[in-house]
Design an enzyme around this catalytic site. Sequence first.
Site, PDB file in Angstrom:
ATOM      1  N   HIS A  95      -3.863  -5.202   1.028  1.00 31.14           N
ATOM      2  CA  HIS A  95      -3.692  -5.388   2.463  1.00 31.14           C
ATOM      3  C   HIS A  95      -4.836  -6.288   2.925  1.00 31.14           C
ATOM      4  O   HIS A  95      -5.342  -7.062   2.159  1.00 31.14           O
ATOM      5  CB  HIS A  95      -3.617  -4.043   3.192  1.00 31.14           C
ATOM      6  CG  HIS A  95      -4.876  -3.258   3.163  1.00 31.14           C
ATOM      7  ND1 HIS A  95      -5.090  -2.245   2.271  1.00 31.14           N
ATOM      8  CD2 HIS A  95      -5.993  -3.344   3.904  1.00 31.14           C
ATOM      9  CE1 HIS A  95      -6.294  -1.730   2.499  1.00 31.14           C
ATOM     10  NE2 HIS A  95      -6.856  -2.379   3.468  1.00 31.14           N
ATOM     11  N   ARG A 112     -11.289   7.282  -4.219  1.00 29.86           N
ATOM     12  CA  ARG A 112     -10.325   6.278  -3.795  1.00 29.86           C
ATOM     13  C   ARG A 112     -10.748   4.927  -4.350  1.00 29.86           C
ATOM     14  O   ARG A 112     -11.938   4.666  -4.535  1.00 29.86           O
ATOM     15  CB  ARG A 112     -10.269   6.204  -2.267  1.00 29.86           C
ATOM     16  CG  ARG A 112      -9.646   7.408  -1.601  1.00 29.86           C
ATOM     17  CD  ARG A 112      -9.638   7.239  -0.096  1.00 29.86           C
ATOM     18  NE  ARG A 112      -8.658   6.265   0.368  1.00 29.86           N
ATOM     19  CZ  ARG A 112      -7.364   6.554   0.578  1.00 29.86           C
ATOM     20  NH1 ARG A 112      -6.910   7.756   0.350  1.00 29.86           N
ATOM     21  NH2 ARG A 112      -6.545   5.618   0.995  1.00 29.86           N
ATOM     22  N   CYS A 147       0.823  -1.212   0.000  1.00 30.69           N
ATOM     23  CA  CYS A 147       0.000   0.000   0.000  1.00 30.69           C
ATOM     24  C   CYS A 147       0.865   1.273   0.000  1.00 30.69           C
ATOM     25  O   CYS A 147       1.577   1.525  -0.960  1.00 30.69           O
ATOM     26  CB  CYS A 147      -0.951  -0.040   1.184  1.00 30.69           C
ATOM     27  SG  CYS A 147      -2.403   0.980   0.892  1.00 30.69           S
TER      28      CYS A 147
END
Lengths: 245, 451
Positions: free
Chosen positions: A199, A131, A97
């Site tokens: 993640h 996002r 990330c």
Amino acid sequence: MADRTLRVCALYPDLMNIYADRGNLLLLERRCAWRGIGFAVTAAGIGDAVDPDAHDLYYLGGGQDRDQMLCAQDLVEVKRDALHAAAARDAVLLAVCGGYQLLGHSYALGDEEIPGVGLVDLRTVRADGPRLIGNVAIEVDLPGLGGPRVLAGFENHGGRTRLGPGERPLGRVLRGHGNDGHSGHEGVRRGNVIGTYLHGPLLPKNAWFADWLIGRALGLAEPLDPLDDALEEAAHAGARRAAGV
Amino acid sequence: MSPLRTTIAGGAARAAGGLSRLAGRGGTSLPGKVLLRGDPRAIERLGARLAHGSAVISATNGKTTTAALAAGILERHGERLVHNRAGANMAGGVAAALLHGDGELGLFEVDEFWLDQVVGALRPRATLLGNLFRDQLDRYGELETIADRWAAVAAGGAAGRLVLNADDPSVADLGRDHADALLYGIEDDSVALAEMQHASDATHCRRCGAPYDYEVHHLGHLGRYRCPRCGARRPDPHVRASAIELHGFDGSRFTLGLPDGEAEVAFPLPGLYNLYNALGAAALAHALGVPLATIAAGLEEGQAAFGRGERVAVAGAEALILLVKNPAGANGVLQTLAREAGPLRLLAVLNDQIADGRDVSWIWDADFDLLAGRVAQVTCSGTRAPEMALRLKYAGVPVERIAVEPDLARALDAAAAGAAGGRLYALPTYTAMLALRELLVARGAAEDSFA
């Protein structure tokens, strides 16, 4: 194998840990311990020098914008040469990330540009769009596994990452957004340097990948001893199902 | 917009509430959403009718419990409240409570992200801000985004008197330009942790960015801190808990200090995390003019909000429902569990619906390791049951003590059977808690919180 020890360097564990990155380290630790492999972890924070020869695996997680900026500065000023030297001797470097975004040349956020360590040829830009958030599954083809496998996880990133022409992604997006939402690429892999947006955390959802990393980091020719992975496989299946694969 | 429009929108909204209650559960925010669609300024308009004004509560953890405790105190003081008791805490939920409520004082818990809108519309007499922890990052984004929004609320002048947790640096700092801010905190180092927990977020100075030095840690990043670079430090609280004795799930005793005196309090809710909720409720009530004796008596009669320490008899066992939804909140529960004597029997339910956060990575940040060596039996359920089980395996719980049963009804039966004659600790995420309560209501074991 009792004389073996996996020596891990955790980069900025106090700052770059936002998506439960310690779950990744926990998987490595327990899966080594259950096999009688030693496990040693060294934390390297802001200002700490890194020894390029003292570790088999370097881990860099994700952080909030401000923390990521602090760490980027320090990575470039204090740790860049050591990380290049470690990569040159084939140590494993796993960046997830926000850490992944620092592996390349730069991360542009509007007027600001965060420098990267330049271990791989990629650039990241914070786009105006939403996002990229959600469950994700990718297909990876890694050496020594005899065929493609699936990694499942969760992604949540504002940056869009573009790989340079000579660079290969870690995997192909099956479900989710990946590096930029449209290239079909997810992550990057150059030898043992690996970056990914997955993640969730990554390794608990993909215990087989934790084992692959341990094997690469220790330079093992033979596969690791098998473990009772019933729960690991059920959790992996659950993460795949959540992503729709 | 005319009063007539509010009336018409209100009629449609009440009808929507009736229909959604008939349809099953919840039904607490839909009428408010309908109302706001017809009258976007409904909160402002209906809020202005409250004869005694209103008070607002926000925090990552403890909103519902703090509001329930404050409600008990304020009602004892003689206030008639309009209160979003069931925890529907976005604009729709606040509007619905205003629509259905009949009282003089508004008491509203408000979602962290809706705070600016609701405060702007209500212009409350006081705003209590309890804590800021990393929550569901896929829903809420980064902590600092919320901290910045809260800073704008604090500076905006619509929040009334600020009531702030002195022990949370990112919250306490909101009062830096407000001389009348009322601060609360724990003044007893005997309940401190040996070290800072992993799930600590506001570790760097809000003013200059240097890492804080901590003299004492209480819960996550809550404690007594000081910035070595710029000198910013934890302010002295006006509302204090000292001489604390924690009695696990049987509650605690402490000395409550207010500007108008001190009182001994036997507080029935479990854990240090609930003591923070008690202090917040006490401080808010003080800011609203309630005397010390009434506050202390109200806390002694405090009751768990639904699903937050609620006790329910189920199949020969006493089930304690302990909502867990983010690392810091879970750690508060896990710390309290770890202080219990004897082996623990657990039902852990992990869902990944939108209201839980689709991203379940937070369970790896919570300190389930505290339970290693303490678990006799744990049944894992929910949409991500195997990952919950895996977390416990890597926390050090032996696999033969971990069962996976994704179906909640079957999981409850199995867990309760194993705990017969004793206590079952149920740790559900938010939607899992609602589903678990629905099961228990259907079995006549719990009260319908939405009735």
